[in-house]
Design a protein around this motif. Structure first.
Motif, mmCIF file in Angstrom:
data_model
loop_
_atom_site.group_PDB
_atom_site.id
_atom_site.type_symbol
_atom_site.label_atom_id
_atom_site.label_comp_id
_atom_site.label_asym_id
_atom_site.label_seq_id
_atom_site.Cartn_x
_atom_site.Cartn_y
_atom_site.Cartn_z
ATOM 1 N N VAL A 115 0.837 -1.208 0.000
ATOM 2 C CA VAL A 115 0.000 0.000 0.000
ATOM 3 C C VAL A 115 0.865 1.247 0.000
ATOM 4 O O VAL A 115 0.611 2.218 -0.727
ATOM 5 N N TYR A 116 1.952 1.266 0.810
ATOM 6 C CA TYR A 116 2.856 2.417 0.831
ATOM 7 C C TYR A 116 3.484 2.644 -0.531
ATOM 8 O O TYR A 116 3.616 3.775 -0.997
ATOM 9 N N VAL A 117 3.910 1.561 -1.175
ATOM 10 C CA VAL A 117 4.555 1.690 -2.496
ATOM 11 C C VAL A 117 3.575 2.261 -3.511
ATOM 12 O O VAL A 117 3.923 3.135 -4.319
ATOM 13 N N VAL A 118 2.348 1.791 -3.485
ATOM 14 C CA VAL A 118 1.356 2.285 -4.444
ATOM 15 C C VAL A 118 1.080 3.768 -4.214
ATOM 16 O O VAL A 118 1.019 4.567 -5.160
ATOM 17 N N ILE A 119 0.920 4.169 -2.956
ATOM 18 C CA ILE A 119 0.656 5.581 -2.668
ATOM 19 C C ILE A 119 1.823 6.452 -3.099
ATOM 20 O O ILE A 119 1.653 7.521 -3.697
ATOM 21 N N THR A 120 3.063 5.991 -2.819
ATOM 22 C CA THR A 120 4.246 6.752 -3.228
ATOM 23 C C THR A 120 4.319 6.882 -4.740
ATOM 24 O O THR A 120 4.653 7.943 -5.280
ATOM 25 N N ALA A 121 4.018 5.794 -5.442
ATOM 26 C CA ALA A 121 4.067 5.846 -6.902
ATOM 27 C C ALA A 121 3.018 6.804 -7.458
ATOM 28 O O ALA A 121 3.288 7.572 -8.392
ATOM 29 N N VAL A 122 1.836 6.781 -6.878
ATOM 30 C CA VAL A 122 0.769 7.674 -7.357
ATOM 31 C C VAL A 122 1.162 9.134 -7.187
ATOM 32 O O VAL A 122 0.859 9.990 -8.028
ATOM 33 N N LEU A 123 1.871 9.449 -6.100
ATOM 34 C CA LEU A 123 2.264 10.834 -5.856
ATOM 35 C C LEU A 123 3.530 11.233 -6.606
ATOM 36 O O LEU A 123 3.675 12.368 -7.045
ATOM 37 N N ALA A 124 4.488 10.292 -6.748
ATOM 38 C CA ALA A 124 5.802 10.652 -7.282
ATOM 39 C C ALA A 124 5.860 10.612 -8.809
ATOM 40 O O ALA A 124 6.582 11.406 -9.418
ATOM 41 N N VAL A 125 5.122 9.684 -9.424
ATOM 42 C CA VAL A 125 5.237 9.537 -10.885
ATOM 43 C C VAL A 125 4.812 10.806 -11.627
ATOM 44 O O VAL A 125 5.522 11.265 -12.535
ATOM 45 N N PRO A 126 3.673 11.436 -11.305
ATOM 46 C CA PRO A 126 3.337 12.671 -12.035
ATOM 47 C C PRO A 126 4.383 13.770 -11.859
ATOM 48 O O PRO A 126 4.702 14.489 -12.802
ATOM 49 N N VAL A 127 4.943 13.888 -10.643
ATOM 50 C CA VAL A 127 5.965 14.912 -10.422
ATOM 51 C C VAL A 127 7.196 14.635 -11.258
ATOM 52 O O VAL A 127 7.783 15.527 -11.884
ATOM 53 N N TYR A 129 7.328 12.966 -14.023
ATOM 54 C CA TYR A 129 7.017 13.156 -15.439
ATOM 55 C C TYR A 129 7.101 14.630 -15.815
ATOM 56 O O TYR A 129 7.651 15.001 -16.854
ATOM 57 N N VAL A 130 6.567 15.489 -14.955
ATOM 58 C CA VAL A 130 6.609 16.930 -15.255
ATOM 59 C C VAL A 130 8.032 17.436 -15.259
ATOM 60 O O VAL A 130 8.456 18.194 -16.144
ATOM 61 N N ILE A 131 8.848 17.006 -14.269
ATOM 62 C CA ILE A 131 10.231 17.475 -14.185
ATOM 63 C C ILE A 131 11.039 16.993 -15.367
ATOM 64 O O ILE A 131 11.799 17.741 -15.993
ATOM 65 N N SER A 132 10.897 15.710 -15.718
ATOM 66 C CA SER A 132 11.671 15.178 -16.841
ATOM 67 C C SER A 132 11.238 15.825 -18.155
ATOM 68 O O SER A 132 12.044 16.078 -19.041
ATOM 69 N N GLY A 133 9.935 16.138 -18.293
ATOM 70 C CA GLY A 133 9.479 16.785 -19.519
ATOM 71 C C GLY A 133 10.048 18.173 -19.673
ATOM 72 O O GLY A 133 10.436 18.606 -20.761
ATOM 73 N N ASN A 134 10.149 18.901 -18.549
ATOM 74 C CA ASN A 134 10.704 20.247 -18.617
ATOM 75 C C ASN A 134 12.203 20.225 -18.877
ATOM 76 O O ASN A 134 12.755 21.087 -19.551
ATOM 77 N N SER A 135 12.923 19.230 -18.327
ATOM 78 C CA SER A 135 14.371 19.182 -18.524
ATOM 79 C C SER A 135 14.745 18.785 -19.939
ATOM 80 O O SER A 135 15.800 19.163 -20.441
ATOM 81 N N ASN A 136 13.888 17.995 -20.614
ATOM 82 C CA ASN A 136 14.222 17.561 -21.980
ATOM 83 C C ASN A 136 13.963 18.650 -23.013
ATOM 84 O O ASN A 136 14.520 18.621 -24.105
ATOM 85 N N SER A 137 13.088 19.601 -22.712
ATOM 86 C CA SER A 137 12.812 20.663 -23.681
ATOM 87 C C SER A 137 13.976 21.630 -23.730
ATOM 88 O O SER A 137 14.515 22.028 -22.701
#
Length: 278
Positions: A115-127, A129-137
């Motif tokens: 349950v902890y892993v799932v909650i962490t993934a739900v919160l961390a993956v969108p962040v 994704y946004v950071i990696s998208g901004n760094s690649n541009s």
């Protein structure tokens, strides 16, 4: 509400309520008066007389209330109360968890961690994704306002513009004008009008053009003084032979301004030296 064993424990006191009611009526007391003397609610006194044991709590409390009521009315209920069976109080059953199977404990721990892993993934993956998208541009390129961009194919040629010596950037990204100010050489400080170098001790009396004293003291050998144009109006130098006066054009000859070994002269606003007028 009490359980059935508690109610059955008071089977032996049946009839007590009727005796108490008759005794109360015989002495002419009301329910409110009895309740006030016993310090009980009226509903409790009425329940005792009606033998509604289920409304009065545990049997041990009911017996105590009956004794108090009987003592007030001087009624002997000892025989009936002794016959009442008091049900033993059964302690609550405690369930021990020390014998939980090891596999069950391991499964519970794994479930909590999942349950902890799932909650962490739900919160961390969108962040992430946004950071990696901004760094690649690629960041937008900047260009100075003095640089002329390369002409676009198919566009009408513009009037010739004098371009700087360096070649324009070949990056096709958007041009952003740099607002940073261009570095300029710092202006050199203006030379001092007069500089006094003291080779020996000398008394000085230096005044401003408005007559205010700039310095009046004994200056020791090895020291120097510098004054800007317009700062000094008049100078008196003692032991003038040991004082070297310099202007931007060179050394000033103090001979024309000396009397004995004291030099007196004025300084104009442009820095020129002249004798003191008497």
């Amino acid at each position: 509400m009490i359980n059935d064993p508690g109610v059955n424990a008071l089977d032996g006191v049946m009839g007590c309520g009727e005796q108490l009611r008759k005794a109360r009526e015989a002495v002419g007391l009301s329910l409110d008066e009895v309740a006030g003397q016993l310090r009980m609610p009226v509903q409790v006194v009425a329940a005792l007389e009606a033998e509604q044991w289920s409304r009065l709590g545990a049997p041990v409390f009911v017996r105590g209330q009956l004794r108090s009521y009987a003592r007030l009315l001087k009624v002997d209920l000892g025989g009936l109360l002794e016959q009442a069976r008091i049900a033993p109080v059964e302690p609550p059953k405690l369930v021990s968890h020390t014998h939980t199977p090891r596999l069950k404990r391991v499964a519970e721990n794994i479930g909590r961690r999942a349950v902890y892993v799932v909650i962490t993934a739900v919160l961390a993956v969108p962040v992430w994704y946004v950071i990696s998208g901004n760094s690649n541009s690629a960041p937008p390129s900047t260009a100075s306002l003095d640089v002329v961009p390369a002409p676009v194919a198919g566009a009408q040629p513009a009037a010739p513009v004098q371009a700087p010596a360096h070649a324009p950037s070949t990056d096709n990204g958007p041009y952003i004008a740099s607002m940073a100010p261009m570095a300029r050489p710092a202006a050199a400080p203006a030379p001092s009008t007069l500089t006094l170098n003291f080779k020996g001790d000398s008394w000085v009396d230096i005044t401003a053009p408005d007559g205010a004293t700039v310095e009046k003291a004994l200056v020791r050998a090895g020291e120097s003084r510098s004054f800007a144009a317009g700062q000094v109006g008049r100078m008196v130098l003692g032991n003038a032979a040991e004082v070297e006066v310099q202007q931007a054009a060179g050394n000033v000859d103090l001979g024309p301004y000396k009397r004995g070994n004291v030099a007196r002269f004025t300084v104009s606003s442009d820095g020129s030296v002249a004798p003191v007028s008497h």
